[in-house]
Design a protein around this motif. Structure first.
Motif, PDB file in Angstrom:
ATOM      1  N   VAL A 146       0.835  -1.205   0.000  1.00  0.00           N
ATOM      2  CA  VAL A 146       0.000   0.000   0.000  1.00  0.00           C
ATOM      3  C   VAL A 146       0.869   1.255   0.000  1.00  0.00           C
ATOM      4  CG1 VAL A 146      -1.617   1.351   1.409  1.00  0.00           C
ATOM      5  CG2 VAL A 146      -2.039  -1.071   1.000  1.00  0.00           C
ATOM      6  N   MET A 147       1.895   1.266   0.813  1.00  0.00           N
ATOM      7  CA  MET A 147       2.744   2.455   0.898  1.00  0.00           C
ATOM      8  C   MET A 147       3.528   2.675  -0.396  1.00  0.00           C
ATOM      9  SD  MET A 147       1.754   3.763   3.593  1.00  0.00           S
ATOM     10  CE  MET A 147       2.880   5.139   3.689  1.00  0.00           C
ATOM     11  N   ALA A 152       3.773   9.221  -0.690  1.00  0.00           N
ATOM     12  CA  ALA A 152       4.306   9.128   0.677  1.00  0.00           C
ATOM     13  C   ALA A 152       3.867  10.273   1.579  1.00  0.00           C
ATOM     14  CB  ALA A 152       5.828   9.039   0.637  1.00  0.00           C
ATOM     15  N   ALA A 153       3.712  11.455   1.041  1.00  0.00           N
ATOM     16  CA  ALA A 153       3.368  12.613   1.865  1.00  0.00           C
ATOM     17  C   ALA A 153       1.859  12.873   1.907  1.00  0.00           C
ATOM     18  CB  ALA A 153       4.084  13.853   1.352  1.00  0.00           C
ATOM     19  N   GLU A 159      -2.801   8.153   7.155  1.00  0.00           N
ATOM     20  CA  GLU A 159      -3.863   7.398   7.834  1.00  0.00           C
ATOM     21  C   GLU A 159      -3.515   5.918   7.941  1.00  0.00           C
ATOM     22  OE1 GLU A 159      -7.312   8.183   5.459  1.00  0.00           O
ATOM     23  OE2 GLU A 159      -7.610  10.191   6.302  1.00  0.00           O
ATOM     24  N   VAL A 160      -3.031   5.347   6.853  1.00  0.00           N
ATOM     25  CA  VAL A 160      -2.660   3.931   6.849  1.00  0.00           C
ATOM     26  C   VAL A 160      -1.516   3.693   7.822  1.00  0.00           C
ATOM     27  CG1 VAL A 160      -1.713   2.053   5.448  1.00  0.00           C
ATOM     28  CG2 VAL A 160      -3.517   3.508   4.520  1.00  0.00           C
ATOM     29  N   LEU A 191      -6.848   4.446  -6.658  1.00  0.00           N
ATOM     30  CA  LEU A 191      -6.146   4.902  -5.469  1.00  0.00           C
ATOM     31  C   LEU A 191      -6.752   6.208  -4.961  1.00  0.00           C
ATOM     32  CD1 LEU A 191      -2.504   4.177  -6.658  1.00  0.00           C
ATOM     33  CD2 LEU A 191      -4.012   2.699  -5.333  1.00  0.00           C
ATOM     34  N   PRO A 192      -6.694   6.429  -3.645  1.00  0.00           N
ATOM     35  CA  PRO A 192      -7.241   7.681  -3.103  1.00  0.00           C
ATOM     36  C   PRO A 192      -6.491   8.898  -3.649  1.00  0.00           C
ATOM     37  CG  PRO A 192      -6.402   6.266  -1.339  1.00  0.00           C
ATOM     38  CD  PRO A 192      -6.117   5.589  -2.634  1.00  0.00           C
ATOM     39  N   VAL A 193      -7.224   9.956  -3.862  1.00  0.00           N
ATOM     40  CA  VAL A 193      -6.627  11.207  -4.312  1.00  0.00           C
ATOM     41  C   VAL A 193      -6.293  12.026  -3.082  1.00  0.00           C
ATOM     42  CG1 VAL A 193      -6.987  13.302  -5.645  1.00  0.00           C
ATOM     43  CG2 VAL A 193      -7.968  11.143  -6.433  1.00  0.00           C
ATOM     44  N   ASP A 194      -5.031  12.378  -2.943  1.00  0.00           N
ATOM     45  CA  ASP A 194      -4.595  13.165  -1.777  1.00  0.00           C
ATOM     46  C   ASP A 194      -4.518  14.618  -2.106  1.00  0.00           C
ATOM     47  OD1 ASP A 194      -4.357  11.222   0.219  1.00  0.00           O
ATOM     48  OD2 ASP A 194      -2.424  10.584  -0.546  1.00  0.00           O
TER      49      ASP A 194
END
Length: 194
Positions: A146-147, A152-153, A159-160, A191-194
């Motif tokens: 996942v990472m 990374a930022a 959260e993970v 994938l989640p959008v950060d």
């Protein structure tokens, strides 16, 4: 004469050593299976599939038979191993069914295998969700995957990481995990959008 559990332990240790000890490992594991020791079926199948230098099509079929018998008998770990073997054989639907059942029963180390099957079937959103849940529950391999996928930022990575660290102690966390290049190239749109 002997104790099937001891035969299993000694045969397993010899199987891990390999080389000249393979014949004795095979004999001990077969003796434990013949004595009706369920976990020995899974270990013998693993040996035939992954470690035996003389593995061939016949040993592969024997391993599948042993794993199916172990699944029918409810031996822990049998569904996971059979699921992974069928995944390798390209029987993705049957592998998925077995791995889902193993996951539902709480067998360890199943989530990453099931996610791999889902990824191969093109269900990357489901694979990522499963990996993320497993990572947040403390699965080290899932966490590394996942990472590798998340920025990374980003918020999702934080959260993970917070959930993973809350679920594990530093001694439990793997120092390194070997990932095959390209093995976890999930569709970025899932994938989640950060």
């Amino acid at each position: 004469m002997g104790d099937p559990e001891r035969w299993l332990q000694r045969g397993s240790a010899l199987a891990d050593e390999g080389g000249a000890d393979e014949a004795e490992a095979l004999a001990l594991l077969r003796a434990a299976v013949a004595a009706g020791h369920g976990p020995a079926k899974v270990r013998l199948a693993e040996f035939l599939l992954l470690q035996c230098a003389t593995a061939d099509a016949a040993s592969h079929e024997e391993a599948l038979r042993l794993l199916r018998e172990a699944v029918a008998a409810g031996v822990p770990g049998a569904r996971n191993m059979l699921g992974v073997t069928l995944w390798d054989d390209g029987a993705l639907d049957e592998a998925e069914t077995l791995l889902r059942a193993a996951l539902a029963d709480g067998e360890p180390d199943v989530a990453v295998n099931l996610a791999g099957v889902l990824h191969q079937k093109g269900a990357d959103a489901a694979a990522f969700a499963l990996l993320r849940q497993a990572a947040e529950r403390g699965d080290g391999v899932a966490y590394w995957i996942v990472m590798r996928l998340l920025p990374a930022a980003g918020r999702a990575a934080r959260e993970v990481t917070m959930a993973y660290e809350a679920a594990t102690s530093p001694e439990e966390r793997p120092v390194c995990v070997m990932l095959i290049p390209g093995a976890w190239e999930l569709d970025p749109s899932v994938l989640p959008v950060d």
